[in-house]
Design an enzyme around this catalytic site. Sequence first.
Site, PDB file in Angstrom:
ATOM      1  N   MET A   1      14.155   9.251 -32.883  1.00 33.97           N
ATOM      2  CA  MET A   1      13.193   9.881 -31.978  1.00 33.97           C
ATOM      3  C   MET A   1      13.138   9.122 -30.653  1.00 33.97           C
ATOM      4  O   MET A   1      12.997   9.727 -29.589  1.00 33.97           O
ATOM      5  CB  MET A   1      11.808   9.947 -32.637  1.00 33.97           C
ATOM      6  CG  MET A   1      10.856  10.884 -31.936  1.00 33.97           C
ATOM      7  SD  MET A   1      11.458  12.599 -31.895  1.00 33.97           S
ATOM      8  CE  MET A   1      10.660  13.299 -33.334  1.00 33.97           C
TER       9      MET A   1
ATOM     10  N   LYS B   1     -15.690 -16.868 -50.338  1.00 27.56           N
ATOM     11  CA  LYS B   1     -15.351 -17.364 -51.668  1.00 27.56           C
ATOM     12  C   LYS B   1     -16.583 -17.855 -52.433  1.00 27.56           C
ATOM     13  O   LYS B   1     -16.683 -17.667 -53.646  1.00 27.56           O
ATOM     14  CB  LYS B   1     -14.324 -18.498 -51.529  1.00 27.56           C
ATOM     15  CG  LYS B   1     -13.592 -18.790 -52.830  1.00 27.56           C
ATOM     16  CD  LYS B   1     -12.450 -19.761 -52.614  1.00 27.56           C
ATOM     17  CE  LYS B   1     -11.778 -20.094 -53.940  1.00 27.56           C
ATOM     18  NZ  LYS B   1     -10.675 -21.051 -53.759  1.00 27.56           N
TER      19      LYS B   1
ATOM     20  N   GLU C   1       0.935  -7.328 -47.454  1.00 26.46           N
ATOM     21  CA  GLU C   1      -0.349  -6.609 -47.507  1.00 26.46           C
ATOM     22  C   GLU C   1      -0.297  -5.250 -46.821  1.00 26.46           C
ATOM     23  O   GLU C   1      -1.036  -4.343 -47.192  1.00 26.46           O
ATOM     24  CB  GLU C   1      -1.456  -7.473 -46.897  1.00 26.46           C
ATOM     25  CG  GLU C   1      -1.845  -8.673 -47.747  1.00 26.46           C
ATOM     26  CD  GLU C   1      -0.979  -9.897 -47.496  1.00 26.46           C
ATOM     27  OE1 GLU C   1       0.049  -9.783 -46.790  1.00 26.46           O
ATOM     28  OE2 GLU C   1      -1.318 -10.980 -48.008  1.00 26.46           O
TER      29      GLU C   1
ATOM     30  N   PHE D   1      -8.908 -23.238 -42.763  1.00 24.00           N
ATOM     31  CA  PHE D   1      -7.585 -22.784 -43.177  1.00 24.00           C
ATOM     32  C   PHE D   1      -7.655 -21.331 -43.641  1.00 24.00           C
ATOM     33  O   PHE D   1      -8.506 -20.969 -44.438  1.00 24.00           O
ATOM     34  CB  PHE D   1      -7.049 -23.676 -44.302  1.00 24.00           C
ATOM     35  CG  PHE D   1      -5.710 -23.210 -44.807  1.00 24.00           C
ATOM     36  CD1 PHE D   1      -4.601 -23.184 -43.968  1.00 24.00           C
ATOM     37  CD2 PHE D   1      -5.571 -22.763 -46.111  1.00 24.00           C
ATOM     38  CE1 PHE D   1      -3.380 -22.728 -44.425  1.00 24.00           C
ATOM     39  CE2 PHE D   1      -4.345 -22.309 -46.571  1.00 24.00           C
ATOM     40  CZ  PHE D   1      -3.249 -22.294 -45.731  1.00 24.00           C
ATOM     41  N   GLN D   2      -6.761 -20.525 -43.145  1.00 32.25           N
ATOM     42  CA  GLN D   2      -6.703 -19.097 -43.447  1.00 32.25           C
ATOM     43  C   GLN D   2      -8.011 -18.380 -43.118  1.00 32.25           C
ATOM     44  O   GLN D   2      -8.394 -17.432 -43.794  1.00 32.25           O
ATOM     45  CB  GLN D   2      -6.269 -18.849 -44.899  1.00 32.25           C
ATOM     46  CG  GLN D   2      -4.817 -19.266 -45.122  1.00 32.25           C
ATOM     47  CD  GLN D   2      -4.202 -18.680 -46.382  1.00 32.25           C
ATOM     48  OE1 GLN D   2      -4.890 -18.476 -47.377  1.00 32.25           O
ATOM     49  NE2 GLN D   2      -2.912 -18.409 -46.343  1.00 32.25           N
TER      50      GLN D   2
END
Lengths: 586, 184
Positions: A483, A164, A52, A114-115
């Site tokens: 760097m 959802k 993502e 969940f999630q």
Amino acid sequence: MAEQMTGAEMVVQALIDQGVEHIFGYPGGAVLPIYDAIFQQDKLEHILVRHEQGATHMAEGYARSTGKCGVVLVTSGPGATNAVTGLTDALLDSIPLVCITGQVPTPLIGSDAFQECDTVGITRNCTKHNYLVKSIEDLPRILHEAFHIATSGRPGPVVIDIPKDVQFAMGRYFKPQAQMSHPTYKPQREGDIEAIRLAVELMLKAERPVFYTGGGIVNSGPEASRNLRELAELTGFPVTSTLMGLGAYPASGNQWLGMLGMHGTYEANMAMHDCDLMICLGARFDDRITGRIDAFSPGSRKIHVDIDPSSINKNILVDVPIVGDVNLVMEEMIRIWRAKTNQPRIEAIAPWWKQIEKWRSVNSLGFTNSDTIIKPQHAIQRLYEATRGRDVYITTEVGQHQMWAAQHFHFDQPNRWMTSGGLGTMGYGLPAAIGVQVAHRDALVIDIAGEASVQMTMQEMSTALQYNLPIKVFILNNEYMGMVRQWQELLHGGRYSHSYSDALPDFVKLAEAYGGHGIRCSDPSELDNAIDEMINVNKPVIFDCLVSKEENCLPMIPSGKPHNEMILPDTADIGSIIDEKGKVLV
Amino acid sequence: MNANLLPTGSAYFLTQQTQTPERHTLTVLVDNEPGVLARVVGLFSARGFNIDSLTVSETEHDKHRSRITVVTVATPKILEQIKLQLERLVPVHKVHDLTAEGNAIERELALVKVAGVGENRVEALRLADAFRAQVIDASTESFVFEVTGKSSKVEQFIALMAPIGLVEVVRTGLAAITRGAEGM
């Protein structure tokens, strides 16, 4: 016209009505209804990413190169948390994004489902605004409002968290209004005319003026770049730019001083330090620009044009603040200047230009080239020469290669340069290049990368292959986090604690494993041919350019120092320059 | 416009004169939507601003608007930032610096529980009377007083109750409003 549809269908319909053509995303349990709605239409193209974070950077590259809003679609929980880095990056660089996240059904919110994660809580401080949609009645308004907020004023990322059950619910959809208005969010676009008049008066009297321009000009649209060019021509003043603003004023222009700031040119930084009038257009006096602020441009009056009122007087106190869209303000400046005179201040500022020429002659971007080993600066110069005249877009990762790209690759147009400036996100460039290539299928899109950064989002090579996006990943491979290594040389006695790249993959084989094309080059005499090969291969390429290992990125304003105390290229012992006070700075 | 036009030199050095922290009361009119308080408070913590007192409640029910009263201690430069950053939040309608605008009324309410017997009870009632505090609960060995006023008055009352038998205190935080006919 209200239409009955499900929440998921509303999301897709609203995206289409907002003119969105491409979205970047990754499916999961809590966004399945939206993915089902995407499956049943053919107006939106969905690009499936591999992580993502990649989706957010792709959307940023897409947005930055087109001026449109980038759109991301991810699932709840880890989908949302993985997007956080890209959202923060977009917030700091003012990139318009709309990120739609799935959420567990409303009855489960707060149950550690969940999630499940508190997406609006987590993203509250890394977005311009965010929403949790608790009712289908609110969804169409929020979808349209999100685009309005993301793209207007100072652009930024907006998150819409949709449970959802709301995606399944039926409701009435309405189309966006032609003129969006919001009861509390009303960015000021027109600058205060009296302030602009005062600014022009100061400009008409200035003897050592400088335009200090930034990403706000790019964000304001192509017309802002045209107006900047006109304003520069009209006044005859020198122009410098931040990292984010490169391309707004052409690097081939006579009045161009190069980039300013920590790794800016000597002439740009000295002009900032010694000017008597600083005209800041769409930049925000970031610490990479100002260096030590109590010694920042001590003798100048400062005009600051910014659409975000909170940017004004935040880091540096200014004399003439102008809140407004930089494009509209420049239009007014041009009009008022024209009403007073048609002449640039050529004679009045001739001594100033003479001084600038002296600084230019220092040649602060110089480096000692080699015919046995490829110097990273040389590699970028050759890349620039080989791609001149082409339709080229450059993205970068973060580190030395990024600064060398900013110094040695030259941009004559805005929206051609995509880089993570504010947040400094390693791993930005490869996915950003994919986002750019999605928007510009026939263009040459090159990610100038470091071997360390690029491994953070390397998996998106698979995305590039899946959608036939022939991005070129040009790795300046010095086997160091360059760097970090340079700062360890500057500050920590050259003890290179964990800044070397060990167990590197064979990038050529890696490219081939993904189905792309791999090139390796370590010989300066073969570099041009290898670059040509990279340009001409019509598939994703990883170019492993082996460069000199311990090259320092110079010039540099060390931490805790003002603009007129730069480290120039031929400095021998850089380890003794920064004092104790400077060492605690970043 | 607040142009600091100086005859010579940089505006930067102006900051030297104005870096003493001051205590200011800000009133913030917001849409009463979920998370709005978290946005305001999160902004203060994320940017290192200070909150001395915070009072929040819905004030216009039909318009779903709340007023947040924040007391903060900051230098004038930071105060300006606090105001501008608050105004940047999408659900924020207006921010007023009541201290800078002057002439605001500030009130606070405290419930003060005092326990004791004999002379201490008499003394507590006597002081409560002097402070116009109400007895809102009483038992044979305790009182709960309700005291309203400026923060300094509330603090003074609490300080006087301490030797008499102060058990605990709860305070609402500051509510503030401008004087006169004008609204916010």
